[in-house]
Design a protein around this motif. Structure first.
Motif, PDB file in Angstrom:
ATOM      1  N   SER A   1      11.083  14.504  10.735  1.00  0.00           N
ATOM      2  CA  SER A   1      12.160  14.768  11.686  1.00  0.00           C
ATOM      3  C   SER A   1      11.766  14.201  13.050  1.00  0.00           C
ATOM      4  N   THR A   2      12.352  14.702  14.105  1.00  0.00           N
ATOM      5  CA  THR A   2      12.235  14.029  15.403  1.00  0.00           C
ATOM      6  C   THR A   2      12.209  15.000  16.581  1.00  0.00           C
ATOM      7  N   ASP A   3      11.639  14.532  17.684  1.00  0.00           N
ATOM      8  CA  ASP A   3      11.678  15.293  18.937  1.00  0.00           C
ATOM      9  C   ASP A   3      13.091  15.357  19.504  1.00  0.00           C
ATOM     10  N   TYR A   4      13.986  14.488  19.022  1.00  0.00           N
ATOM     11  CA  TYR A   4      15.355  14.461  19.539  1.00  0.00           C
ATOM     12  C   TYR A   4      16.209  15.629  19.045  1.00  0.00           C
ATOM     13  N   VAL A   5      15.624  16.564  18.319  1.00  0.00           N
ATOM     14  CA  VAL A   5      16.376  17.781  17.977  1.00  0.00           C
ATOM     15  C   VAL A   5      16.439  18.720  19.186  1.00  0.00           C
ATOM     16  N   PHE A   6      15.709  18.398  20.259  1.00  0.00           N
ATOM     17  CA  PHE A   6      15.691  19.244  21.447  1.00  0.00           C
ATOM     18  C   PHE A   6      16.567  18.664  22.558  1.00  0.00           C
ATOM     19  N   SER A   7      16.989  19.544  23.460  1.00  0.00           N
ATOM     20  CA  SER A   7      17.905  19.149  24.534  1.00  0.00           C
ATOM     21  C   SER A   7      17.219  18.367  25.637  1.00  0.00           C
ATOM     22  N   GLY A   8      15.927  18.628  25.831  1.00  0.00           N
ATOM     23  CA  GLY A   8      15.203  17.980  26.921  1.00  0.00           C
ATOM     24  C   GLY A   8      15.244  18.735  28.221  1.00  0.00           C
ATOM     25  N   ARG A   9      15.817  19.928  28.220  1.00  0.00           N
ATOM     26  CA  ARG A   9      15.959  20.687  29.470  1.00  0.00           C
ATOM     27  C   ARG A   9      14.734  21.538  29.795  1.00  0.00           C
ATOM     28  N   SER A  10      13.826  21.664  28.847  1.00  0.00           N
ATOM     29  CA  SER A  10      12.623  22.460  29.073  1.00  0.00           C
ATOM     30  C   SER A  10      11.650  21.719  29.988  1.00  0.00           C
ATOM     31  N   ASN A  11      10.877  22.470  30.746  1.00  0.00           N
ATOM     32  CA  ASN A  11       9.856  21.877  31.614  1.00  0.00           C
ATOM     33  C   ASN A  11       8.467  21.951  31.002  1.00  0.00           C
ATOM     34  N   VAL A  12       8.369  22.495  29.792  1.00  0.00           N
ATOM     35  CA  VAL A  12       7.076  22.623  29.119  1.00  0.00           C
ATOM     36  C   VAL A  12       7.148  21.951  27.751  1.00  0.00           C
ATOM     37  N   ALA A  30      14.376  26.754  20.137  1.00  0.00           N
ATOM     38  CA  ALA A  30      15.677  26.468  19.533  1.00  0.00           C
ATOM     39  C   ALA A  30      16.006  24.986  19.659  1.00  0.00           C
ATOM     40  N   THR A  31      16.617  24.449  18.613  1.00  0.00           N
ATOM     41  CA  THR A  31      17.050  23.052  18.655  1.00  0.00           C
ATOM     42  C   THR A  31      18.427  22.972  19.306  1.00  0.00           C
ATOM     43  N   ARG A  32      18.536  22.074  20.271  1.00  0.00           N
ATOM     44  CA  ARG A  32      19.822  21.859  20.954  1.00  0.00           C
ATOM     45  C   ARG A  32      19.977  20.362  21.213  1.00  0.00           C
ATOM     46  N   PRO A  33      20.182  19.573  20.175  1.00  0.00           N
ATOM     47  CA  PRO A  33      20.250  18.117  20.340  1.00  0.00           C
ATOM     48  C   PRO A  33      21.430  17.680  21.194  1.00  0.00           C
ATOM     49  N   VAL A  34      21.261  16.524  21.837  1.00  0.00           N
ATOM     50  CA  VAL A  34      22.280  16.046  22.775  1.00  0.00           C
ATOM     51  C   VAL A  34      22.941  14.745  22.320  1.00  0.00           C
ATOM     52  N   ASN A  35      22.605  14.270  21.119  1.00  0.00           N
ATOM     53  CA  ASN A  35      23.251  13.063  20.601  1.00  0.00           C
ATOM     54  C   ASN A  35      23.449  13.182  19.088  1.00  0.00           C
ATOM     55  N   VAL A  36      24.231  12.274  18.525  1.00  0.00           N
ATOM     56  CA  VAL A  36      24.575  12.331  17.097  1.00  0.00           C
ATOM     57  C   VAL A  36      23.325  12.253  16.229  1.00  0.00           C
ATOM     58  N   TYR A  37      22.413  11.362  16.590  1.00  0.00           N
ATOM     59  CA  TYR A  37      21.169  11.235  15.818  1.00  0.00           C
ATOM     60  C   TYR A  37      20.429  12.565  15.768  1.00  0.00           C
ATOM     61  N   GLN A  55      17.796  22.002   8.778  1.00  0.00           N
ATOM     62  CA  GLN A  55      18.433  23.248   8.347  1.00  0.00           C
ATOM     63  C   GLN A  55      18.742  23.232   6.855  1.00  0.00           C
ATOM     64  N   ALA A  56      19.120  22.066   6.336  1.00  0.00           N
ATOM     65  CA  ALA A  56      19.408  21.943   4.906  1.00  0.00           C
ATOM     66  C   ALA A  56      18.158  22.198   4.081  1.00  0.00           C
ATOM     67  N   ILE A  57      17.037  21.641   4.516  1.00  0.00           N
ATOM     68  CA  ILE A  57      15.783  21.862   3.790  1.00  0.00           C
ATOM     69  C   ILE A  57      15.413  23.336   3.807  1.00  0.00           C
ATOM     70  N   GLU A  58      15.527  23.954   4.969  1.00  0.00           N
ATOM     71  CA  GLU A  58      15.185  25.377   5.071  1.00  0.00           C
ATOM     72  C   GLU A  58      16.118  26.241   4.227  1.00  0.00           C
ATOM     73  N   ALA A  59      17.364  25.793   4.052  1.00  0.00           N
ATOM     74  CA  ALA A  59      18.338  26.568   3.280  1.00  0.00           C
ATOM     75  C   ALA A  59      18.124  26.423   1.779  1.00  0.00           C
ATOM     76  N   TYR A  60      17.703  25.240   1.339  1.00  0.00           N
ATOM     77  CA  TYR A  60      17.685  24.950  -0.092  1.00  0.00           C
ATOM     78  C   TYR A  60      16.304  24.929  -0.734  1.00  0.00           C
ATOM     79  N   HIS A  61      15.233  24.926   0.061  1.00  0.00           N
ATOM     80  CA  HIS A  61      13.895  24.799  -0.514  1.00  0.00           C
ATOM     81  C   HIS A  61      12.953  25.792   0.144  1.00  0.00           C
ATOM     82  N   ASP A  62      11.848  26.075  -0.511  1.00  0.00           N
ATOM     83  CA  ASP A  62      10.880  27.016   0.057  1.00  0.00           C
ATOM     84  C   ASP A  62       9.458  26.447   0.076  1.00  0.00           C
TER      85      ASP A  62
END
Length: 289
Positions: free
Chosen positions: A102-113, A120-127, A136-143
């Motif tokens: 996966s990617t660091d782009y799942v985050f909004s970028g608003r954190s200072n740390v 929490a993931t808050r992505p800001v683009n389609v990617y 989320q799909a992996i967490e829902a369907y696999h263990d």
């Protein structure tokens, strides 16, 4: 011997994963390219996997052209989300271990740390949205899975469709004698794909059972401007380089201002190197040094 099915084997990361695992007698790697399995064709994923014999599935596929993703949301979701759900369903039904990138782009970028796996993931683009949905799909369907979030990759093979990677682009422009302007207000963790491949091998070698999400990036942080300075410093190149604000570079997709990842969790299993050290190893592998 552990049998590994490696999807996206010809990409920048997949190439290094293939090399690292194939150098060990413990792993037999079946390298799968897009010609053999096109993740955009979601209905074919399960039937393809059903014909293969493997113990571990490593998914290095991704539609990662961030700006193009904005114009092609359906393709983006099919590859990064829907087909990933199919992988997870199959691996659960057939008791297969799944590694997913996966990617660091799942985050909004608003954190200072530095971001941790608990944030929490808050992505800001389609990617980013599509990659978060894949998680989320992996967490829902696999263990029995490891999701590795990575950041700002550079690898020997270069990024498919991107004309290499950021390091190569900067070196090429510098050698052309052009003045360069690089963004100085977006922070990330540059990551050598070889180090991610080594981390995956560590998880397998140690038979890690603490499943879940792990951040797996170059240790530390920098802006793209600082990254560029370090590239030229290590190569002893004198370049006309200027720091600019991201507002001067208008892109179709919004980028997070800070997507720096904390490696504290993964460090209990595998130590990721400091990003300047990783950069030096990369430049040495590419015979620049």
């Amino acid at each position: 011997m552990i049998s590994v099915l490696l999807l996206g084997a010809n990409g920048q990361l997949g190439t290094d994963v293939q090399e690292v695992l194939s150098n060990s007698t413990h792993y037999q790697v079946q390298a799968v390219s897009r010609n053999e399995l096109d993740m955009e064709l979601t209905s074919e994923v399960s039937s393809y996997l059903n014909k293969q014999n493997f113990d571990v599935l490593i998914n290095c596929t991704s539609y990662h052209k961030t700006d193009e993703c904005e114009d092609n949301p359906l393709k983006t979701y099919l590859i990064n989300s829907v087909s990933v759900a199919e992988l997870a369903k199959f691996c659960y039904a057939n008791d297969k271990l799944l590694f997913h990138i996966s990617t660091d782009y799942v985050f909004s970028g608003r954190s200072n740390v530095f971001y941790t796996e608990e944030d929490a993931t808050r992505p800001v683009n389609v990617y980013g949205i599509s990659k978060a949905a894949g998680e989320q799909a992996i967490e829902a369907y696999h263990d029995r899975f490891f999701i590795l979030r990575v950041s700002s990759l550079f690898g020997k093979a270069g990024a498919s469709g991107k004309g290499g990677n950021f390091v190569e682009t900067m070196i090429r422009l510098a050698r052309e004698g052009k003045p360069l302007k690089v963004v100085s207000d977006q922070y990330m963790s540059p990551t050598h794909t070889l180090d991610i491949a080594k981390a995956i091998k560590s998880f397998l070698d140690k038979d890690v059972r603490e499943y879940g999400i792990y951040h797996c990036s170059g240790d530390g942080s920098c802006s793209w401007y600082e990254f560029t300075i370090e590239i030229f410093r290590q190569l002893n190149l004198n370049v006309n380089l200027t720091a600019v604000s991201s507002s001067e570079f208008v892109t179709k997709a919004k980028r997070p201002a800070n997507s720096v990842l904390s490696n504290e969790k993964i460090s209990k299993i595998h130590q990721m190197p400091l990003w300047p050290d990783a950069l030096r190893e990369y430049l040495t592998r590419k015979e620049y040094l």
